[in-house]
Design an enzyme around this catalytic site. Structure first.
Site, PDB file in Angstrom:
ATOM      1  N   SER A  13      35.192  64.334  42.500  1.00 35.10           N
ATOM      2  CA  SER A  13      34.715  65.033  43.669  1.00 35.10           C
ATOM      3  C   SER A  13      34.881  63.489  44.817  1.00 35.10           C
ATOM      4  CB  SER A  13      33.735  65.525  44.051  1.00 35.10           C
ATOM      5  OG  SER A  13      32.506  64.941  43.868  1.00 35.10           O
ATOM      6  N   ASN A  14      34.318  62.477  44.283  1.00 33.98           N
ATOM      7  CA  ASN A  14      34.618  61.130  45.050  1.00 33.98           C
ATOM      8  C   ASN A  14      35.920  60.550  45.063  1.00 33.98           C
ATOM      9  OD1 ASN A  14      31.858  59.952  46.085  1.00 33.98           O
ATOM     10  ND2 ASN A  14      31.476  61.010  44.114  1.00 33.98           N
ATOM     11  N   MET A  90      32.406  56.691  33.615  1.00 32.11           N
ATOM     12  CA  MET A  90      31.165  56.430  32.820  1.00 32.11           C
ATOM     13  C   MET A  90      31.424  55.357  31.506  1.00 32.11           C
ATOM     14  SD  MET A  90      29.429  58.175  34.795  1.00 32.11           S
ATOM     15  CE  MET A  90      27.694  58.590  34.238  1.00 32.11           C
ATOM     16  N   LEU A  92      31.221  51.123  30.566  1.00 33.86           N
ATOM     17  CA  LEU A  92      30.979  49.617  31.050  1.00 33.86           C
ATOM     18  C   LEU A  92      32.491  49.040  31.350  1.00 33.86           C
ATOM     19  CD1 LEU A  92      27.979  48.356  29.367  1.00 33.86           C
ATOM     20  CD2 LEU A  92      28.102  48.772  31.698  1.00 33.86           C
ATOM     21  N   ILE A  93      32.641  48.277  32.361  1.00 36.54           N
ATOM     22  CA  ILE A  93      33.741  47.447  32.578  1.00 36.54           C
ATOM     23  C   ILE A  93      33.675  46.163  31.549  1.00 36.54           C
ATOM     24  CG2 ILE A  93      35.362  46.250  34.119  1.00 36.54           C
ATOM     25  CD1 ILE A  93      35.449  49.333  34.581  1.00 36.54           C
ATOM     26  N   ASN A 107      31.496  50.046  42.712  1.00 39.16           N
ATOM     27  CA  ASN A 107      31.287  51.261  41.980  1.00 39.16           C
ATOM     28  C   ASN A 107      30.405  51.960  42.851  1.00 39.16           C
ATOM     29  OD1 ASN A 107      30.477  52.963  39.802  1.00 39.16           O
ATOM     30  ND2 ASN A 107      28.622  52.004  39.478  1.00 39.16           N
ATOM     31  N   HIS A 109      26.558  54.529  42.723  1.00 37.44           N
ATOM     32  CA  HIS A 109      25.671  55.107  41.708  1.00 37.44           C
ATOM     33  C   HIS A 109      24.730  56.197  42.351  1.00 37.44           C
ATOM     34  CE1 HIS A 109      23.487  55.158  38.115  1.00 37.44           C
ATOM     35  NE2 HIS A 109      22.476  55.077  38.807  1.00 37.44           N
TER      36      HIS A 109
HETATM   37  C1  GAR Z   1      28.856  60.424  41.031  1.00 47.06           C
HETATM   38  O1  GAR Z   1      27.623  61.039  41.707  1.00 47.06           O
HETATM   39  C2  GAR Z   1      28.725  59.044  40.990  1.00 47.06           C
HETATM   40  O2  GAR Z   1      27.669  58.371  41.593  1.00 47.06           O
HETATM   41  C3  GAR Z   1      28.219  59.073  39.505  1.00 47.06           C
HETATM   42  O3  GAR Z   1      29.075  60.055  38.777  1.00 47.06           O
HETATM   43  C4  GAR Z   1      29.337  61.138  39.914  1.00 47.06           C
HETATM   44  C5  GAR Z   1      30.872  61.422  39.603  1.00 47.06           C
HETATM   45  O4  GAR Z   1      30.975  62.542  40.537  1.00 47.06           O
HETATM   46  N1  GAR Z   1      28.349  57.724  38.992  1.00 47.06           N
HETATM   47  C6  GAR Z   1      27.378  57.457  38.028  1.00 47.06           C
HETATM   48  O5  GAR Z   1      26.428  57.883  37.594  1.00 47.06           O
HETATM   49  C7  GAR Z   1      27.593  55.722  37.507  1.00 47.06           C
HETATM   50  N2  GAR Z   1      26.772  55.290  36.628  1.00 47.06           N
HETATM   51  P1  GAR Z   1      32.402  62.843  40.803  1.00 47.06           P
HETATM   52  O6  GAR Z   1      33.213  62.913  39.443  1.00 47.06           O
HETATM   53  O7  GAR Z   1      32.243  64.315  41.437  1.00 47.06           O
HETATM   54  O8  GAR Z   1      32.955  61.928  41.750  1.00 47.06           O
END
Ligand code: GAR
Length: 194
Positions: A13-14, A90, A92-93, A107, A109
């Site tokens: 979604s992001n 998800m 680590l780089i 990133n 979070h």
């Molecule tokens: C987001 O909420 C992002 O902040 C999180 O994964 C979700 C992905 O949502 N990221 C982490 O937890 C990184 N450690 P999306 O696939 O709908 O964009």
């Protein structure tokens, strides 16, 4: 205009919010590539629907992180990518990408870092019964959700908050915040000619 690659593992979604911001003219970037470590993830469907190139792989098909990161790096070079935007990726780089994109990986979070890094940040926040959580955008280093913080926005947690309601609130914030912060970072890097 800067070329970006978005890395995702799930819903994306992001990733979609970034594509929509480009279409709306509020983010001045070319989304050249989606990198996804889950070939069945909905993020890949979004890339197909939007005509964005993608590289989908399974980590377990490579001997190690260096193996798949070298392949990612070849794609990033092919598409002349300037910045890596992690959006729910998800993993680590590792050193391969960190050294090639030094200072050019960011990133998002779903917590106010340094609180609740790693997996299930929203579940961790609910379990800790905090009243306020939020969203952090930061530069990526070798750590898990460490690295210099660029922007944060708070989200209040209600008494009866569930993981679903909190996720909705966090996503709403993320979808506004991330494209705006990416725009800010890209335009300031242009001024500094990076
Ligand atoms: C987001 O909420 C992002 O902040 C999180 O994964 C979700 C992905 O949502 N990221 C982490 O937890 C990184 N450690 P999306 O696939 O709908 O964009």
């Amino acid at each position: 205009m800067r070329n970006i690659a978005v890395f995702a593992s799930g819903n994306g979604s992001n990733f979609q919010a970034i594509l929509d911001a480009v279409k709306a003219g509020v983010l001045d970037a070319n989304v050249k590539l989606l990198v996804c470590d889950q070939p069945d993830a909905f993020a890949v469907e979004r890339a197909k629907a939007e005509g964005v190139n993608f590289f989908a792989f399974r980590g377990k098909e490579y001997p190690n992180k260096q193996g798949y990161e070298q392949e990612i790096l070849a794609r990033l070079t092919e598409f002349e990518v300037d910045w890596i935007i992690l959006a729910g990726y998800m993993r680590l780089i590792g050193p391969t990408l960190l050294s090639a994109f030094d200072g050019r990986i960011i990133n998002i979070h779903p917590s106010l870092l340094p609180a609740f890094p790693g997996k299930d940040a929203m579940g961790q926040a609910l379990a800790a019964k905090v009243k306020v959580s939020g969203v952090t955008v930061h530069f990526v280093d070798e750590g898990m959700d460490t690295g210099p913080i660029i922007a944060q926005e708070t989200v209040e947690i209600a008494e009866d908050e569930t993981i679903e309601t909190l996720q909705n609130k966090i996503h709403q914030v993320e979808h506004q915040l991330y494209p705006a912060v990416i725009q800010m970072v890209l335009s300031s890097s242009r001024r500094n000619s990076k």
